[in-house]
Motif scaffolding. Sequence first.
Motif, PDB file in Angstrom:
ATOM      1  N   TYR A 123       0.833  -1.209   0.000  1.00 55.42           N
ATOM      2  CA  TYR A 123       0.000   0.000   0.000  1.00 55.42           C
ATOM      3  C   TYR A 123       0.866   1.257   0.000  1.00 55.42           C
ATOM      4  CZ  TYR A 123      -4.531  -2.254   0.823  1.00 55.42           C
ATOM      5  OH  TYR A 123      -5.690  -2.987   0.685  1.00 55.42           O
ATOM      6  N   PRO A 156      -2.513   5.360 -10.134  1.00 56.27           N
ATOM      7  CA  PRO A 156      -3.344   4.470 -10.959  1.00 56.27           C
ATOM      8  C   PRO A 156      -4.632   4.110 -10.221  1.00 56.27           C
ATOM      9  CG  PRO A 156      -1.056   3.745 -10.960  1.00 56.27           C
ATOM     10  CD  PRO A 156      -1.155   4.833  -9.929  1.00 56.27           C
ATOM     11  N   LYS A 157      -5.687   3.869 -10.969  1.00 50.70           N
ATOM     12  CA  LYS A 157      -6.993   3.589 -10.364  1.00 50.70           C
ATOM     13  C   LYS A 157      -6.974   2.366  -9.451  1.00 50.70           C
ATOM     14  CE  LYS A 157      -9.661   6.895 -11.931  1.00 50.70           C
ATOM     15  NZ  LYS A 157     -10.311   7.838 -11.005  1.00 50.70           N
ATOM     16  N   ASP A 158      -6.091   1.425  -9.745  1.00 45.95           N
ATOM     17  CA  ASP A 158      -6.056   0.212  -8.944  1.00 45.95           C
ATOM     18  C   ASP A 158      -4.992   0.260  -7.839  1.00 45.95           C
ATOM     19  OD1 ASP A 158      -3.884   0.183 -10.610  1.00 45.95           O
ATOM     20  OD2 ASP A 158      -4.105  -1.929 -11.221  1.00 45.95           O
ATOM     21  N   GLU A 159      -4.403   1.439  -7.625  1.00 46.28           N
ATOM     22  CA  GLU A 159      -3.387   1.577  -6.580  1.00 46.28           C
ATOM     23  C   GLU A 159      -3.995   1.357  -5.193  1.00 46.28           C
ATOM     24  OE1 GLU A 159       0.073   1.474  -5.662  1.00 46.28           O
ATOM     25  OE2 GLU A 159       0.243   3.046  -7.194  1.00 46.28           O
ATOM     26  N   LYS A 160      -3.308   0.588  -4.372  1.00 45.70           N
ATOM     27  CA  LYS A 160      -3.748   0.389  -2.989  1.00 45.70           C
ATOM     28  C   LYS A 160      -3.201   1.532  -2.141  1.00 45.70           C
ATOM     29  CE  LYS A 160      -3.862  -4.665  -3.326  1.00 45.70           C
ATOM     30  NZ  LYS A 160      -3.292  -5.942  -2.805  1.00 45.70           N
ATOM     31  N   ASN A 174     -12.703   9.646  -1.351  1.00 43.89           N
ATOM     32  CA  ASN A 174     -13.214   8.381  -1.898  1.00 43.89           C
ATOM     33  C   ASN A 174     -14.495   8.613  -2.696  1.00 43.89           C
ATOM     34  OD1 ASN A 174     -11.315   6.460  -1.157  1.00 43.89           O
ATOM     35  ND2 ASN A 174     -12.340   5.881   0.741  1.00 43.89           N
ATOM     36  N   ARG A 179     -12.731   5.870  -5.474  1.00 41.74           N
ATOM     37  CA  ARG A 179     -11.729   4.959  -4.931  1.00 41.74           C
ATOM     38  C   ARG A 179     -12.215   4.317  -3.635  1.00 41.74           C
ATOM     39  NH1 ARG A 179      -6.336   5.667  -7.139  1.00 41.74           N
ATOM     40  NH2 ARG A 179      -6.390   7.320  -8.708  1.00 41.74           N
ATOM     41  N   ASN A 180     -11.416   3.375  -3.168  1.00 36.84           N
ATOM     42  CA  ASN A 180     -11.735   2.692  -1.913  1.00 36.84           C
ATOM     43  C   ASN A 180     -10.480   2.664  -1.033  1.00 36.84           C
ATOM     44  OD1 ASN A 180     -13.292   1.262  -0.045  1.00 36.84           O
ATOM     45  ND2 ASN A 180     -12.648  -0.714  -0.874  1.00 36.84           N
TER      46      ASN A 180
END
Length: 329
Positions: A123, A156-160, A174, A179-180
Amino acid sequence: MLKNEWTEKGYINEPIAEGTDLKAEIRRMCEEKNAVIMAHYYTQGEIQNIADFIGDSLALARKAAETDARIIVMCGVHFMAETCKILSPEKLVLVPDLNAGCSLADSCKAADLKKYKDEHPGYKVVSYVNTTAAVKALTDVVVTSGNARQIVDTFPKDEKIIFGPDYNLGSYINSVTGRNMLLWNGGCHVHERFSVSEIMRLKENHPSAKILAHPECKGPVLAVADVVGSTAVLLKYAVESSDNEFIVATEAGILHEMTRKCPDKRFIPVPPEISEGWASCSCNECEYMKMNTLEKIYNTLKYEWPSVDVDKDIAEDAVKPIKKMLELS
């Protein structure tokens, strides 16, 4: 003996001669000592009036990195002075009162964040500027309320992502980015006291007023706001808007600059929620910001104390996410 007393108090309490023109003497010492006074919008109006520069956290950070003054007097809270020192390690950074802390910064300890990072490998950490230097040193990039969305959008959209410590700001980011992010459960004691019921009570009496809210407020408050933004964003909107009346849900110190820039407009501060025992208050103030006084500024300039220092190793790590923020915003 006096020095020990000052150290225990965290500020200099030496009596000032009766009749001293504090404002004139402060400005004289600034010129004599090559010092600049930086003040946050949440400080008292009389402090904003004598400051060389006033602004929100982002603007103050930029100014700290740019100034060629020998001394920076930071009239705000402790983490702001740390940020100044990290960005300008060669300068003497003074604070009028070392006790001016921040409930939000206190809600996230470096040891706790490190443990949380270790529990979530892979993360990235996005930390709000309202954090200690030690927390910034564990961070990938720092953000302010004014640039948080912009900077989060660079990932990036999928970044944790772990976002902290302000839960309300993180929740808002969020919601507007889809995002989450994992959110640290911290909060500002001033902004958490605002309630929808108090805002609606004011709206009933001022139906045409626009509601301005800081993103550190709780979600239900942001949901009824016409404008959500940092202090600088709310100020800019008030100046440029054709509306003449505003209900303001952030620390009441910003009303000084709003009124100065828009003397013909009306700004109504939202008081703390009645159920929390703050019914007698007409506005919501940060007691830490209000620890800054003209008397303390005078003494801190006179004696060039108290100053803020940051451990060299921590500063070397903490400056990286701050500089990254300044590059991205």
